[in-house]
Scaffold this motif. Structure first.
Motif, mmCIF file in Angstrom:
data_model
loop_
_atom_site.group_PDB
_atom_site.id
_atom_site.type_symbol
_atom_site.label_atom_id
_atom_site.label_comp_id
_atom_site.label_asym_id
_atom_site.label_seq_id
_atom_site.Cartn_x
_atom_site.Cartn_y
_atom_site.Cartn_z
ATOM 1 N N ASP A 1 42.685 27.010 11.266
ATOM 2 C CA ASP A 1 42.199 25.677 11.642
ATOM 3 C C ASP A 1 42.474 25.385 13.117
ATOM 4 O O ASP A 1 41.619 24.840 13.823
ATOM 5 C CB ASP A 1 42.850 24.609 10.766
ATOM 6 N N ASP A 2 43.674 25.750 13.587
ATOM 7 C CA ASP A 2 44.026 25.462 14.975
ATOM 8 C C ASP A 2 43.113 26.192 15.941
ATOM 9 O O ASP A 2 42.637 25.613 16.924
ATOM 10 C CB ASP A 2 45.489 25.855 15.244
ATOM 11 N N ARG B 1 39.484 24.855 15.966
ATOM 12 C CA ARG B 1 39.318 23.633 16.752
ATOM 13 C C ARG B 1 39.073 23.960 18.228
ATOM 14 O O ARG B 1 38.341 23.239 18.915
ATOM 15 C CB ARG B 1 40.539 22.726 16.594
#
Length: 203
Positions: free
Chosen positions: A41-42, A45
């Motif tokens: 997810d990081d 992004r």
């Protein structure tokens, strides 16, 4: 400033060689592609395409794509020039750089991503027929660049440029699909030996 990097892929290496030629040092964050950290997810992004390299500037600006990152550093530190100085040089460097990307590096990637079972989690769906279709493209490109290097030391002119970086990385990356230069590729082999001897090639 941080550069999201990995030692396992050709595009991040292109940036590392470019920075080494410039004498620029940038803190790096290593992304483990085998562990699919690029799909976290990081990282997503930062780059929704889930690919490296990624450059994050001090103000939070995110620059993705290899050549975009290289162009940023070229503008930040113009010398030594690697994209061409005159309009004519810039046009020739861009022409050869794109030819290497599209005609050699991309087909190598397609052979790897669509025929290697270990890439199944990264290339969905794998299409083996597409991988096979790209094999002859790799061989044809080697013949083309061998002919282009007849009688000259560098690909896009009389000095080392980003076009040579892309070709060096592409030729080295052929090992992953078990392709090597043929005895008939004398010009390409001569060029490869010369550019591989540059300190930046170890980046």
């Amino acid at each position: 400033m941080k550069l999201y990097d990995t030692s396992r892929a050709p595009n991040p290496r292109r940036v590392r060689i470019f920075l080494a030629e410039k004498g620029i040092s940038v803190p790096t964050v290593q992304v483990d592609l085998a562990k699919l950290e690029q799909k976290s997810d990081d990282f997503t992004r930062l780059n929704p395409r889930q690919r490296v390299p990624v450059l994050v500037l001090d103000d939070g600006t995110v620059i993705c794509e290899t050549i975009a990152i290289c162009r940023y550093f070229e503008a930040l530190q113009p010398e030594p020039n690697l994209f061409g100085e005159t309009p004519q040089e810039q046009g020739l460097v861009e022409m050869w750089q794109r030819r290497v990307e599209l005609d050699l590096l991309y087909p190598i990637m397609m052979v790897l991503r669509h025929l290697n079972p270990g890439m199944a989690t990264m290339e969905v769906p794998q299409v083996p027929e597409w991988g096979e279709a790209n094999k002859p493209k790799v061989l044809a490109a080697l013949d083309f660049f061998n002919d282009a290097l007849a009688g000259r030391a560098f690909l896009a002119g009389d000095r080392f440029t980003v076009a040579d970086i892309t070709l060096l990385v592409a030729v080295d990356f052929m090992r992953v699909i078990r392709v090597a230069l043929a005895p008939t590729h004398e010009n390409l082999a001569r060029w490869h030996a010369a550019v591989s001897a540059r300190p930046s090639a170890k980046a």
